[in-house]
Scaffold this motif. Structure first.
Motif, mmCIF file in Angstrom:
data_model
loop_
_atom_site.group_PDB
_atom_site.id
_atom_site.type_symbol
_atom_site.label_atom_id
_atom_site.label_comp_id
_atom_site.label_asym_id
_atom_site.label_seq_id
_atom_site.Cartn_x
_atom_site.Cartn_y
_atom_site.Cartn_z
ATOM 1 N N ASP A 48 -40.262 -42.573 54.748
ATOM 2 C CA ASP A 48 -39.657 -42.857 53.444
ATOM 3 C C ASP A 48 -38.967 -44.229 53.496
ATOM 4 O OD1 ASP A 48 -38.646 -42.751 50.891
ATOM 5 O OD2 ASP A 48 -37.038 -41.313 51.379
ATOM 6 N N TYR A 51 -35.410 -44.461 54.810
ATOM 7 C CA TYR A 51 -34.476 -43.403 54.392
ATOM 8 C C TYR A 51 -34.737 -42.114 55.178
ATOM 9 C CZ TYR A 51 -32.511 -46.385 50.841
ATOM 10 O OH TYR A 51 -31.853 -47.406 50.214
ATOM 11 N N VAL A 88 -27.364 -42.671 55.054
ATOM 12 C CA VAL A 88 -28.202 -41.567 54.566
ATOM 13 C C VAL A 88 -27.634 -40.280 55.155
ATOM 14 C CG1 VAL A 88 -30.574 -40.783 54.279
ATOM 15 C CG2 VAL A 88 -30.119 -43.202 54.670
ATOM 16 N N HIS A 91 -29.879 -36.175 54.787
ATOM 17 C CA HIS A 91 -30.970 -35.704 55.637
ATOM 18 C C HIS A 91 -31.202 -36.696 56.776
ATOM 19 C CE1 HIS A 91 -32.382 -38.064 52.171
ATOM 20 N NE2 HIS A 91 -33.026 -38.757 53.104
ATOM 21 N N PHE A 126 -39.997 -35.062 46.099
ATOM 22 C CA PHE A 126 -41.278 -35.741 46.295
ATOM 23 C C PHE A 126 -42.469 -34.835 46.013
ATOM 24 C CE2 PHE A 126 -39.006 -38.806 49.364
ATOM 25 C CZ PHE A 126 -38.916 -39.776 48.385
ATOM 26 N N TYR A 145 -36.140 -33.881 49.978
ATOM 27 C CA TYR A 145 -37.131 -34.963 49.849
ATOM 28 C C TYR A 145 -38.389 -34.554 50.616
ATOM 29 C CZ TYR A 145 -33.358 -37.584 47.716
ATOM 30 O OH TYR A 145 -32.359 -37.987 46.877
ATOM 31 N N ARG A 179 -23.094 -47.828 51.154
ATOM 32 C CA ARG A 179 -23.667 -47.184 49.975
ATOM 33 C C ARG A 179 -24.119 -45.819 50.495
ATOM 34 N NH1 ARG A 179 -29.146 -45.144 49.083
ATOM 35 N NH2 ARG A 179 -29.644 -45.387 46.903
ATOM 36 N N ASP A 181 -26.271 -42.605 50.263
ATOM 37 C CA ASP A 181 -27.498 -42.105 49.653
ATOM 38 C C ASP A 181 -27.323 -40.654 49.190
ATOM 39 O OD1 ASP A 181 -30.500 -42.742 49.468
ATOM 40 O OD2 ASP A 181 -30.524 -40.810 50.489
ATOM 41 N N SER A 182 -27.887 -40.336 48.041
ATOM 42 C CA SER A 182 -27.965 -38.949 47.544
ATOM 43 C C SER A 182 -26.628 -38.212 47.633
ATOM 44 C CB SER A 182 -28.993 -38.151 48.349
ATOM 45 O OG SER A 182 -30.214 -38.826 48.374
ATOM 46 N N GLU A 229 -24.331 -42.900 45.693
ATOM 47 C CA GLU A 229 -25.505 -42.834 44.837
ATOM 48 C C GLU A 229 -25.697 -41.381 44.409
ATOM 49 O OE1 GLU A 229 -30.323 -43.314 44.975
ATOM 50 O OE2 GLU A 229 -29.247 -42.007 46.315
ATOM 51 N N PHE A 264 -35.600 -38.266 38.102
ATOM 52 C CA PHE A 264 -35.614 -39.134 39.265
ATOM 53 C C PHE A 264 -36.963 -39.014 39.947
ATOM 54 C CE2 PHE A 264 -33.893 -40.420 43.510
ATOM 55 C CZ PHE A 264 -33.576 -41.701 43.118
ATOM 56 N N PHE A 265 -37.596 -40.123 40.202
ATOM 57 C CA PHE A 265 -38.888 -40.164 40.871
ATOM 58 C C PHE A 265 -39.981 -39.488 40.072
ATOM 59 C CE2 PHE A 265 -36.357 -40.120 44.966
ATOM 60 C CZ PHE A 265 -36.385 -41.482 45.039
ATOM 61 N N HIS A 299 -34.772 -50.719 44.700
ATOM 62 C CA HIS A 299 -35.939 -50.478 45.559
ATOM 63 C C HIS A 299 -36.701 -49.233 45.114
ATOM 64 C CE1 HIS A 299 -32.912 -47.758 46.916
ATOM 65 N NE2 HIS A 299 -33.733 -47.175 47.757
ATOM 66 N N ARG A 380 -42.765 -47.646 43.222
ATOM 67 C CA ARG A 380 -41.618 -48.415 43.702
ATOM 68 C C ARG A 380 -42.042 -49.415 44.779
ATOM 69 N NH1 ARG A 380 -38.035 -43.808 46.927
ATOM 70 N NH2 ARG A 380 -39.501 -43.460 48.583
ATOM 71 N N ARG A 384 -40.947 -53.658 46.708
ATOM 72 C CA ARG A 384 -40.697 -53.766 48.155
ATOM 73 C C ARG A 384 -41.578 -54.830 48.812
ATOM 74 N NH1 ARG A 384 -39.440 -47.490 49.882
ATOM 75 N NH2 ARG A 384 -37.934 -47.104 48.220
#
Ligand code: NOJ
Length: 472
Positions: A48, A51, A88, A91, A126, A145, A179, A181-182, A229, A264-265, A299, A380, A384
């Motif tokens: 990922d 991530y 992160v 996970h 995902f 995820y 930052r 994540d999640s 986030e 999201f996603f 990203h 996405r 990148r």
């Protein structure tokens, strides 16, 4: 008044090694960011895009080593920029030694992850179920995820302790903050309450007091800057999250302004043409929340000029003329980077998200060609790709370039009392992308006319009719 910070996000592989990033800092510094947020640079099998971390205290060799990291921190400091790392917490990678040991029922590690005898009916972000059977352990583990990203168990004090050490490790090495994540789905509170939500339910329940206390213990420090986030695009649940985690985080990164379909996603998120009215209303609403960032790219999204079919300068005005205490510029946004020319073959895509979109579309009966057309628009992976530094340098010497426009706007954002303090009054938002608003402070009013369709000139003028900034 809230602190105001300008954040510049870097997705490292798009620039190169830590040395390459350090070399670019003098250029980036001309936008005057307070922080550079680096997407993950830790050791990772890269399922990922970083991530999925397999060691939080090692730098992935593709980026260099600790010496290079010190160099980067030093160069950034010289330009008054702090480095934020991407933590992160939710996970790890399934390659992480913690997971390997947990699988094997090692007494110390067995409860580091969320293991159940029977899977729940949750979906993963995902695609596919969020619980997978692990034959070694003989149980199901949770992964919000990808299946290679098992969720950590934040109810386990040992996990919390591990991250205390990780945070110390990096703050000792000069990072200015993180930052996270999640950050709103760290604890699986629903497991305890017995509720069985499907994905959208994750965003809607309160984090327990226990989770909030954990976050506060981990992150609240006057010495570091933290930006959470919260995932999902739902306004109210994010406000509630923000309220609850006020002590733990200085600000929240606003995925709400990026998720034009409140998801999201999701593939729905990227259907065209974009509903301008909805997106502009969302931006205006979020921009008034003083502790939220305002971003139009990251990203996780395609490039904004392609996605919204709009001129980069108009998008820049949108981002910097609305109120915003924490605007985030995504690398390359400042030169008006558009979507990349991506491959027609899904096998060439590195990212899990592109593959998920493809699988879903094929399942819905789309032909290969139809599915690939959609993937290319919405992937996405568009964001990148390597930055075009040749273009960057060319724009430097052109007064009318997008780059110099961004530099003027960030300067205005920093200096202009009306933009710093002014209230927001929306005058008009149209389906075709016309957005008119006023910023008022004391005796002064700025009138802003933005036209995303490009049919008319976009401008901001003051009460004497003088142009403050215009795209043409
Ligand atoms: C949110 C990140 O922004 C995204 O890139 C990543 O795939 C997920 N969290 C999982 O860590």
């Amino acid at each position: 008044m809230a602190k105001r910070k300008l954040i510049y996000q870097i997705y490292p592989t798009a620039i190169g090694s830590l040395r390459d990033i350090a070399d670019k800092i003098p250029l980036i510094a001309k936008l005057q960011p307070d922080y550079i947020w680096l997407s993950p640079i830790f050791l990772s099998p890269w399922v990922d895009g970083g991530y999925d971390v397999s060691d939080y205290c090692k730098i992935d060799p593709r980026f260099g080593n600790m010496k290079d990291f010190y160099h980067l921190v030093d160069v950034a400091k010289k330009h008054n920029i702090g480095i934020l790392l991407d933590l992160v917490l939710n996970h790890t990678s399934s390659e992480h030694p913690w997971f390997k040991k947990s699988e094997q029922h090692d007494p110390w590690y067995k409860d580091y992850y969320v293991w159940l005898d029977k899977p729940l009916n949750w979906d993963s972000f995902f695609g596919g179920p969020a619980f997978d059977y692990d034959p070694i352990r003989g149980k199901y583990y949770l992964h919000l995820y990808d299946r290679s990203q098992p969720d950590l168990n934040f109810s386990n004090p040992r996990v919390v302790r591990e991250f205390k050490q990780v945070i110390k490790f990096w703050t000792d090495r000069g990072v200015a903050g993180f930052r996270v994540d999640s950050a709103n789905v760290l604890a699986e509170d629903a497991l305890k309450s017995g509720i069985l939500p499907r994905v959208s339910g994750f965003f809607n329940y309160y984090q327990t007091k226990e989770t909030v206390a954990i976050l506060e213990k981990l992150l609240s420090s006057p010495k570091i800057f933290t930006i959470a986030e919260p995932i999902g695009g739902e306004f109210l649940s994010h406000l509630r999250f923000r309220e609850l985690t006020r002590k733990a985080f200085d600000a929240a990164f606003n995925v709400g302004t990026l998720d034009v379909a409140d998801t999201f996603f999701s593939i729905k998120d990227h259907f065209y043409p974009i509903n301008y009215r909805k997106w502009l209303h969302t931006l205006a609403k979020w921009s008034q929340e003083e502790k939220f960032s305002l971003a139009i790219e990251s990203h996780d999204t395609p490039r904004a000029p392609s996605r919204f079919n709009a001129e980069p300068k108009t998008l820049a005005m949108l981002q910097f003329l609305l109120p915003s205490n924490y605007p985030c510029i995504y690398q390359g946004q400042e030169i008006g980077t558009r979507n990349a020319k991506l491959s027609n073959n899904i096998e060439d895509y590195p990212g899990v998200q592109s593959r998920m979109i493809y699988r879903r579309l094929r399942k819905e009966g789309k032909t290969k060609a139809q599915a690939m057309k959609q993937v290319k628009l919405s992937s996405r992976d568009n964001a990148r790709q390597p930055i075009d530094w040749g273009e960057y340098v060319m724009q430097e010497s052109d007064d009318n370039s997008v780059l110099n426009f961004y530099r003027r706007l960030t300067e205005l954002w920093r200096q202009d009392p009306v933009l710093i303090n002014g209230s927001l009054k929306i005058k008009k938002i149209s389906r075709k992308g016309l957005f008119e608003f006023e910023r008022r402070y004391k005796e002064e009013t700025y009138y802003v006319h933005l036209d995303l369709s490009g049919r008319t000139k976009s401008y901001c003028k003051n009460s004497r009719g003088e142009i403050i900034v215009t795209n043409r």
